[in-house]
Design a protein around this motif. Sequence first.
Motif, PDB file in Angstrom:
ATOM      1  N   ASP A   4       0.845  -1.185   0.000  1.00  0.00           N
ATOM      2  CA  ASP A   4       0.000   0.000   0.000  1.00  0.00           C
ATOM      3  C   ASP A   4       0.891   1.249   0.000  1.00  0.00           C
ATOM      4  OD1 ASP A   4      -2.231   1.563   0.014  1.00  0.00           O
ATOM      5  OD2 ASP A   4      -2.776   1.186   2.115  1.00  0.00           O
ATOM      6  N   ASP A  50       0.623   5.348   1.442  1.00  0.00           N
ATOM      7  CA  ASP A  50      -0.200   6.281   2.210  1.00  0.00           C
ATOM      8  C   ASP A  50      -0.363   7.607   1.467  1.00  0.00           C
ATOM      9  OD1 ASP A  50       2.107   7.802   2.603  1.00  0.00           O
ATOM     10  OD2 ASP A  50       2.501   7.004   4.601  1.00  0.00           O
ATOM     11  N   GLN A  51      -1.097   8.550   2.092  1.00  0.00           N
ATOM     12  CA  GLN A  51      -1.403   9.817   1.439  1.00  0.00           C
ATOM     13  C   GLN A  51      -0.160  10.662   1.200  1.00  0.00           C
ATOM     14  OE1 GLN A  51      -4.374  11.688   3.879  1.00  0.00           O
ATOM     15  NE2 GLN A  51      -6.033  10.363   3.164  1.00  0.00           N
ATOM     16  N   GLU A  52       0.903  10.422   1.944  1.00  0.00           N
ATOM     17  CA  GLU A  52       2.140  11.179   1.787  1.00  0.00           C
ATOM     18  C   GLU A  52       3.106  10.517   0.810  1.00  0.00           C
ATOM     19  OE1 GLU A  52       3.752  11.742   5.643  1.00  0.00           O
ATOM     20  OE2 GLU A  52       2.144  13.090   6.314  1.00  0.00           O
ATOM     21  N   GLY A  53       2.678   9.417   0.222  1.00  0.00           N
ATOM     22  CA  GLY A  53       3.502   8.733  -0.773  1.00  0.00           C
ATOM     23  C   GLY A  53       4.476   7.726  -0.199  1.00  0.00           C
ATOM     24  N   ASN A  54       4.343   7.404   1.093  1.00  0.00           N
ATOM     25  CA  ASN A  54       5.228   6.420   1.711  1.00  0.00           C
ATOM     26  C   ASN A  54       4.685   5.014   1.503  1.00  0.00           C
ATOM     27  OD1 ASN A  54       6.967   8.434   2.897  1.00  0.00           O
ATOM     28  ND2 ASN A  54       5.326   8.834   4.383  1.00  0.00           N
TER      29      ASN A  54
END
Length: 348
Positions: free
Chosen positions: A278, A280-284
Amino acid sequence: MKRLTALFTLAALISCLLCPALAEETDYEAVYAPVLASIAHLLSQEEHIAAPGETGVMELRMAAALEDAPWDVGYALQDLSGDGIPELIIGQVDSQEVNISYGKQILAVYSCLQGSPSLVLEGWARNRYYLLPDGSLLNQGSSGAAYSCLGQYQLAPGEAELRCLDYFFTWEENGQVVSYHNSNGVWDPEDEASEPVDLDFPRFSEIMTEDTQLIAMTAFAFYLMEEHPSLVQAYWNPYEDVENCIILSDAEYSTQIVLVAYQGTVTDLQLLSLELEDVDQEGNGKFKQTVLETIPALEEGEPLVIQLEFGCSIPNFGFRCTDDTGVTKTYSLLQSGMDGSLLMNEIQ
C-alpha cells in the motif's frame, strides 16, 4: 645531492628533538578537518566548486557515480618531511581490504604550518605524484606526445614547498624528441641549468615508477559514515575479495552491495524481501517484509557483501538491524533508474 640529503636529515633530527611532545599531543586529523570536510563534500554532493588542491579529486568525482566516488579517494596521515609532524595525503584508491584502502597515485599533500593546513602539491591525470621508498616524491607529467617530465622532490621539515632533487624532461626539436636534465625543476631547454642527456625517456620513466610505494589510506566513504551516522551504511561493493558474502541470487543480472556497520556492533541483522502492499497519502510505501537471512552480529567496520537482483522501480530488498542500545531500524534499497546510484531509505 648527498649534501642536500644530509641537510634534510639534520634538520629533521633537530626538529624531532625539539617538538616530539607537541607532535604526540596534537590531533592532526582535527587540524586537517577543513580539508577533509571539503573533499568529503565534493565526493558526496552533486554541486561543489573545487578548491585549490582538489583538481585530481574532481577528475575522479566526475568519472564516477555519486555512490562510488567516496570509495575512489582516501586519505592518510604520514610524515613525509621527517620532522615528526604528519602531512595529510589525499590519494586515489586502487584496492580495498575491509576498512583499509591502498593506492599509489597522490592527488594532494598538505602540511601543518602554525597549526593550519597548507597545500604542498596537487596532482591530476597528466600531473601525477607518487611516494618513493626514501620518502621523496616522484612527479610524472605530460603535455603531449613529445613533452614529458619526471622529477624527484623532497619536502623539507617545517615547509609547505617541494625542493627539486632531479628533473628530467623531453622537448621536440626539429622533429626529434630530445631529453634534458636539471636540478631546479624548470621545464625549459633554454634554462641555463638544463643539459641534454642521452636517455631512453619512456624506459627510464617506467623504471622509476616501478619502485613507487603503496599507501595505506582510509576511504572517504568511512569518513562520511562518521559525518552522517546511521546504524548501517550500504554501498556498491568496492572490495575485490571478502570472505563474508551472502548470495541471494546468482542470476545473470545480479549485482553486489556491501553493508558496513558504523556505530558499534549491530545485532540481529535481517536481510528482507520486500513486497509493496500500500501507499499512504504522503507517498510512503507500506511493504510486506519477509526475512531471507539473519546475521546474529555484524562488527563495526566489518563489510558484509550481498549478491542480489534488484527490482525495476519498486524496492524489493531491504534490511533490519538493531544497535547496542536496542534501537531497531528498517531500510529499503533500490538501484536508481536515473544514474544507477544505490538509494537507501528508512521504512516502517
